[in-house]
Motif scaffolding. Structure first.
Motif, mmCIF file in Angstrom:
data_model
loop_
_atom_site.group_PDB
_atom_site.id
_atom_site.type_symbol
_atom_site.label_atom_id
_atom_site.label_comp_id
_atom_site.label_asym_id
_atom_site.label_seq_id
_atom_site.Cartn_x
_atom_site.Cartn_y
_atom_site.Cartn_z
ATOM 1 N N LEU A 7 0.813 -1.399 0.103
ATOM 2 C CA LEU A 7 0.168 -0.173 0.016
ATOM 3 C C LEU A 7 1.041 1.214 -0.091
ATOM 4 N N GLN A 8 1.910 1.557 1.233
ATOM 5 C CA GLN A 8 2.644 2.362 1.036
ATOM 6 C C GLN A 8 3.621 2.201 -0.623
ATOM 7 N N ARG A 9 3.789 0.853 -0.974
ATOM 8 C CA ARG A 9 4.636 1.564 -2.309
ATOM 9 C C ARG A 9 3.730 2.364 -3.492
ATOM 10 N N ARG A 10 2.119 1.659 -3.457
ATOM 11 C CA ARG A 10 1.188 1.978 -4.672
ATOM 12 C C ARG A 10 1.410 3.887 -4.591
ATOM 13 N N VAL A 11 1.223 4.321 -2.902
ATOM 14 C CA VAL A 11 1.125 5.631 -2.865
ATOM 15 C C VAL A 11 1.418 6.155 -3.249
ATOM 16 N N ARG A 12 3.333 6.230 -2.726
ATOM 17 C CA ARG A 12 4.439 6.943 -2.968
ATOM 18 C C ARG A 12 4.299 6.281 -4.830
ATOM 19 N N LYS A 13 4.030 5.498 -5.932
ATOM 20 C CA LYS A 13 3.741 5.409 -6.964
ATOM 21 C C LYS A 13 2.791 6.769 -7.360
ATOM 22 N N LEU A 14 1.559 6.597 -6.672
ATOM 23 C CA LEU A 14 0.703 7.642 -6.801
ATOM 24 C C LEU A 14 0.944 9.069 -6.996
ATOM 25 N N VAL A 15 1.570 8.899 -5.943
ATOM 26 C CA VAL A 15 2.355 10.894 -5.534
ATOM 27 C C VAL A 15 3.299 11.213 -6.203
ATOM 28 N N VAL A 16 3.880 10.098 -6.814
ATOM 29 C CA VAL A 16 4.952 11.050 -7.732
ATOM 30 C C VAL A 16 4.560 11.208 -8.984
ATOM 31 N N GLU A 17 3.255 9.909 -9.331
ATOM 32 C CA GLU A 17 2.359 10.168 -10.958
ATOM 33 C C GLU A 17 1.717 11.495 -10.640
ATOM 34 N N HIS A 18 1.592 11.899 -9.579
ATOM 35 C CA HIS A 18 0.871 13.338 -9.085
ATOM 36 C C HIS A 18 1.054 14.455 -9.316
ATOM 37 N N ALA A 19 2.485 14.368 -9.427
ATOM 38 C CA ALA A 19 4.098 15.152 -9.219
ATOM 39 C C ALA A 19 3.978 15.470 -10.414
ATOM 40 N N GLU A 20 4.231 14.124 -11.517
ATOM 41 C CA GLU A 20 4.551 14.288 -12.924
ATOM 42 C C GLU A 20 3.170 15.094 -13.851
ATOM 43 N N THR A 21 2.252 14.895 -12.984
ATOM 44 C CA THR A 21 1.289 15.263 -13.821
ATOM 45 C C THR A 21 0.525 17.317 -13.376
ATOM 46 N N ARG A 22 0.956 17.219 -12.469
ATOM 47 C CA ARG A 22 0.770 18.695 -11.933
ATOM 48 C C ARG A 22 2.127 19.401 -13.017
ATOM 49 N N TRP A 23 3.231 18.513 -13.480
ATOM 50 C CA TRP A 23 4.721 19.770 -13.681
ATOM 51 C C TRP A 23 3.973 19.587 -15.831
ATOM 52 N N LEU A 24 3.750 18.413 -15.650
ATOM 53 C CA LEU A 24 3.166 18.663 -17.054
ATOM 54 C C LEU A 24 1.818 19.364 -17.570
ATOM 55 N N ALA A 25 0.847 19.464 -16.507
ATOM 56 C CA ALA A 25 0.313 20.694 -16.627
ATOM 57 C C ALA A 25 0.844 22.516 -16.863
ATOM 58 N N LEU A 26 1.320 22.329 -16.102
ATOM 59 C CA LEU A 26 1.928 23.421 -15.658
ATOM 60 C C LEU A 26 3.062 23.914 -16.920
ATOM 61 N N HIS A 27 3.378 22.968 -17.436
ATOM 62 C CA HIS A 27 3.965 22.922 -18.409
ATOM 63 C C HIS A 27 2.895 23.490 -19.541
ATOM 64 N N MET A 28 2.102 23.016 -20.050
ATOM 65 C CA MET A 28 1.232 23.382 -20.739
ATOM 66 C C MET A 28 -0.232 24.736 -20.678
ATOM 67 N N ASP A 29 0.142 25.032 -19.654
ATOM 68 C CA ASP A 29 -0.348 26.095 -19.141
ATOM 69 C C ASP A 29 0.792 27.408 -19.946
ATOM 70 N N ASN A 30 1.912 27.679 -19.685
ATOM 71 C CA ASN A 30 2.359 28.022 -20.341
ATOM 72 C C ASN A 30 2.979 28.182 -21.716
ATOM 73 N N ASP A 31 2.783 27.005 -22.445
ATOM 74 C CA ASP A 31 2.702 26.921 -23.654
ATOM 75 C C ASP A 31 1.302 27.520 -24.115
ATOM 76 N N ILE A 32 0.665 26.869 -23.622
ATOM 77 C CA ILE A 32 -1.168 27.357 -24.455
ATOM 78 C C ILE A 32 -1.260 29.248 -24.462
ATOM 79 N N GLN A 33 -0.037 29.779 -22.893
ATOM 80 C CA GLN A 33 -0.463 30.918 -23.075
ATOM 81 C C GLN A 33 0.475 32.182 -23.640
ATOM 82 N N GLU A 34 1.927 30.839 -24.140
ATOM 83 C CA GLU A 34 3.032 30.987 -25.001
ATOM 84 C C GLU A 34 2.195 31.558 -26.275
#
Length: 86
Positions: A7-34
């Motif tokens: 369960l802890q391993r799965r939670v850590r994996k989800l936390v990492v995936e969530h951080a990656e998703t947020r990072w991608l979303a921020l970059h996508m927002d920047n690209d859209i503004q540009e």
């Protein structure tokens, strides 16, 4: 591996995936503004060129009308000229 560890391993994996998703979303927002900024510039340039094209078209139409009128006047003069030998 115990259930807690799994369960802890799965939670850590989800936390990492969530951080990656947020990072991608921020970059996508920047690209859209540009892209939106570039699109505004393209539209502004297009409006300028459209205005210039309309101005040139107006000038061409005016010159075309003047040339037609001049051609008609020359045609009338040629018709009025006496034939050679008259």
């Amino acid at each position: 591996m115990s259930d807690d560890e799994e369960l802890q391993r799965r939670v850590r994996k989800l936390v990492v995936e969530h951080a990656e998703t947020r990072w991608l979303a921020l970059h996508m927002d920047n690209d859209i503004q540009e892209i939106r900024g570039e699109l505004r510039e393209v539209r502004a340039t297009q409006q300028i060129h459209t205005g210039l094209l309309q101005a040139h078209t107006g000038r061409f139409d005016s010159l075309d009308a003047q040339l037609r009128s001049l051609t008609q006047m020359v045609g009338e003069l040629v018709r009025r000229l006496p034939e050679p030998g008259e």
